[in-house]
Design a protein around this motif. Structure first.
Motif, PDB file in Angstrom:
ATOM      1  N   ARG A  36       0.853  -1.191   0.000  1.00 46.51           N
ATOM      2  CA  ARG A  36       0.000   0.000   0.000  1.00 46.51           C
ATOM      3  C   ARG A  36       0.887   1.239   0.000  1.00 46.51           C
ATOM      4  N   SER A  37       0.559   2.159  -0.892  1.00 46.25           N
ATOM      5  CA  SER A  37       1.279   3.425  -0.967  1.00 46.25           C
ATOM      6  C   SER A  37       0.269   4.565  -0.971  1.00 46.25           C
ATOM      7  N   ALA A  38       0.773   5.754  -0.740  1.00 46.53           N
ATOM      8  CA  ALA A  38      -0.064   6.954  -0.764  1.00 46.53           C
ATOM      9  C   ALA A  38       0.735   8.069  -1.414  1.00 46.53           C
ATOM     10  N   GLY A  39       0.030   8.949  -2.108  1.00 46.72           N
ATOM     11  CA  GLY A  39       0.710  10.026  -2.799  1.00 46.72           C
ATOM     12  C   GLY A  39      -0.186  11.219  -3.031  1.00 46.72           C
ATOM     13  N   PHE A  40       0.371  12.169  -3.755  1.00 49.69           N
ATOM     14  CA  PHE A  40      -0.333  13.418  -4.030  1.00 49.69           C
ATOM     15  C   PHE A  40      -0.298  13.770  -5.502  1.00 49.69           C
ATOM     16  N   VAL A  41      -1.419  14.279  -5.983  1.00 50.06           N
ATOM     17  CA  VAL A  41      -1.455  15.037  -7.220  1.00 50.06           C
ATOM     18  C   VAL A  41      -1.325  16.483  -6.749  1.00 50.06           C
ATOM     19  N   HIS A  57       5.457   4.223   0.249  1.00 50.75           N
ATOM     20  CA  HIS A  57       4.835   3.215   1.111  1.00 50.75           C
ATOM     21  C   HIS A  57       4.220   3.816   2.369  1.00 50.75           C
ATOM     22  N   VAL A  58       3.055   3.289   2.725  1.00 55.47           N
ATOM     23  CA  VAL A  58       2.411   3.620   3.996  1.00 55.47           C
ATOM     24  C   VAL A  58       3.079   2.752   5.059  1.00 55.47           C
ATOM     25  N   GLU A  59       3.592   3.391   6.090  1.00 54.82           N
ATOM     26  CA  GLU A  59       4.278   2.664   7.155  1.00 54.82           C
ATOM     27  C   GLU A  59       3.281   2.169   8.194  1.00 54.82           C
ATOM     28  N   GLN A  60       3.703   1.164   8.946  1.00 59.77           N
ATOM     29  CA  GLN A  60       2.878   0.556   9.995  1.00 59.77           C
ATOM     30  C   GLN A  60       2.312   1.636  10.926  1.00 59.77           C
ATOM     31  N   GLY A  61       0.994   1.629  11.130  1.00 56.82           N
ATOM     32  CA  GLY A  61       0.349   2.559  12.042  1.00 56.82           C
ATOM     33  C   GLY A  61       0.154   3.961  11.485  1.00 56.82           C
ATOM     34  N   GLU A  62       0.494   4.186  10.234  1.00 50.76           N
ATOM     35  CA  GLU A  62       0.411   5.505   9.616  1.00 50.76           C
ATOM     36  C   GLU A  62      -0.865   5.591   8.775  1.00 50.76           C
ATOM     37  N   SER A  63      -1.559   6.713   8.837  1.00 52.60           N
ATOM     38  CA  SER A  63      -2.731   6.889   7.981  1.00 52.60           C
ATOM     39  C   SER A  63      -2.274   7.155   6.547  1.00 52.60           C
ATOM     40  N   ASP A  64      -3.177   6.917   5.598  1.00 51.74           N
ATOM     41  CA  ASP A  64      -2.846   7.168   4.197  1.00 51.74           C
ATOM     42  C   ASP A  64      -2.457   8.630   3.979  1.00 51.74           C
ATOM     43  N   LEU A  65      -3.233   9.554   4.541  1.00 53.08           N
ATOM     44  CA  LEU A  65      -2.950  10.978   4.334  1.00 53.08           C
ATOM     45  C   LEU A  65      -1.616  11.367   4.956  1.00 53.08           C
ATOM     46  N   ARG A  66      -1.342  10.882   6.146  1.00 51.70           N
ATOM     47  CA  ARG A  66      -0.060  11.208   6.795  1.00 51.70           C
ATOM     48  C   ARG A  66       1.110  10.658   5.972  1.00 51.70           C
ATOM     49  N   ALA A  67       0.948   9.448   5.432  1.00 57.00           N
ATOM     50  CA  ALA A  67       1.996   8.861   4.585  1.00 57.00           C
ATOM     51  C   ALA A  67       2.189   9.688   3.322  1.00 57.00           C
ATOM     52  N   ALA A  68       1.092  10.121   2.711  1.00 56.75           N
ATOM     53  CA  ALA A  68       1.179  10.925   1.490  1.00 56.75           C
ATOM     54  C   ALA A  68       1.908  12.244   1.766  1.00 56.75           C
ATOM     55  N   LEU A  69       1.588  12.890   2.866  1.00 59.48           N
ATOM     56  CA  LEU A  69       2.253  14.151   3.219  1.00 59.48           C
ATOM     57  C   LEU A  69       3.737  13.928   3.512  1.00 59.48           C
ATOM     58  N   ARG A  70       4.057  12.847   4.227  1.00 57.27           N
ATOM     59  CA  ARG A  70       5.460  12.539   4.536  1.00 57.27           C
ATOM     60  C   ARG A  70       6.250  12.258   3.264  1.00 57.27           C
ATOM     61  N   GLU A  71       5.693  11.420   2.393  1.00 60.22           N
ATOM     62  CA  GLU A  71       6.379  11.090   1.143  1.00 60.22           C
ATOM     63  C   GLU A  71       6.578  12.329   0.273  1.00 60.22           C
ATOM     64  N   LEU A  72       5.567  13.185   0.226  1.00 60.05           N
ATOM     65  CA  LEU A  72       5.679  14.413  -0.555  1.00 60.05           C
ATOM     66  C   LEU A  72       6.825  15.276  -0.030  1.00 60.05           C
ATOM     67  N   ARG A  73       6.895  15.415   1.277  1.00 58.89           N
ATOM     68  CA  ARG A  73       7.973  16.209   1.891  1.00 58.89           C
ATOM     69  C   ARG A  73       9.338  15.572   1.599  1.00 58.89           C
TER      70      ARG A  73
END
Length: 142
Positions: free
Chosen positions: A6-11, A39-55
């Motif tokens: 599972r991954s999360a990202g941003f347009v 990748h979405v890390e263990q215990g991380e929400s999709d949105l939080r993962a997307a924001l982290r990956e974007l940063r």
């Protein structure tokens, strides 16, 4: 049975004078262009993962999340002979800055108008995500 990821990202988009909208695409080492995601890390929400990956991938921290847009895609790929089902959830975000600090994971980036961005995207699922984002933003204006 396929392994699942599972991954999360941003347009990500920015709006210039005259309401010209540009989308951010990243150039991946394999040669294709796509959106920032990871990748979405263990215990991380999709949105939080997307924001982290974007940063991590772009250095962008001023993202204004456009709530109401969420697009999920799934596809299969093979890694080390193993079949993997990857699901990616995308959010939509407006950036006030166009200054990107790329991570070592990418070869380049561009801010492109919709027509150029859609033609740059290699994968059908990515084009569908961008089409949905553009339609969402156009519908917000009416």
């Amino acid at each position: 049975m396929a392994r699942r990821e599972r991954s999360a990202g941003f347009v990500v988009f920015t709006e210039q004078e005259g309401s010209r909208r540009l989308y951010l695409l990243l150039h991946y080492p394999s040669g294709h262009w796509d959106f920032p995601k990871g990748h979405v890390e263990q215990g991380e929400s999709d949105l939080r993962a997307a924001l982290r990956e974007l940063r991590e991938e772009t250095g962008l921290t001023d993202i204004e999340v456009v709530f109401g847009f969420r697009k999920e895609i799934s596809y299969f790929f093979t890694e080390a002979g193993e079949r993997v089902l990857k699901t990616v959830v995308y959010y939509l975000g407006r950036s006030r800055t166009t200054e990107v600090r790329l991570s070592a994971e990418h070869k380049g980036y561009e801010w492109l108008p919709y027509e150029d961005a859609i033609s740059r995207l290699k994968f059908r699922t990515s084009r569908e995500v961008l089409e949905a984002a553009e339609k969402f933003l156009r519908d917000q204006r009416t």
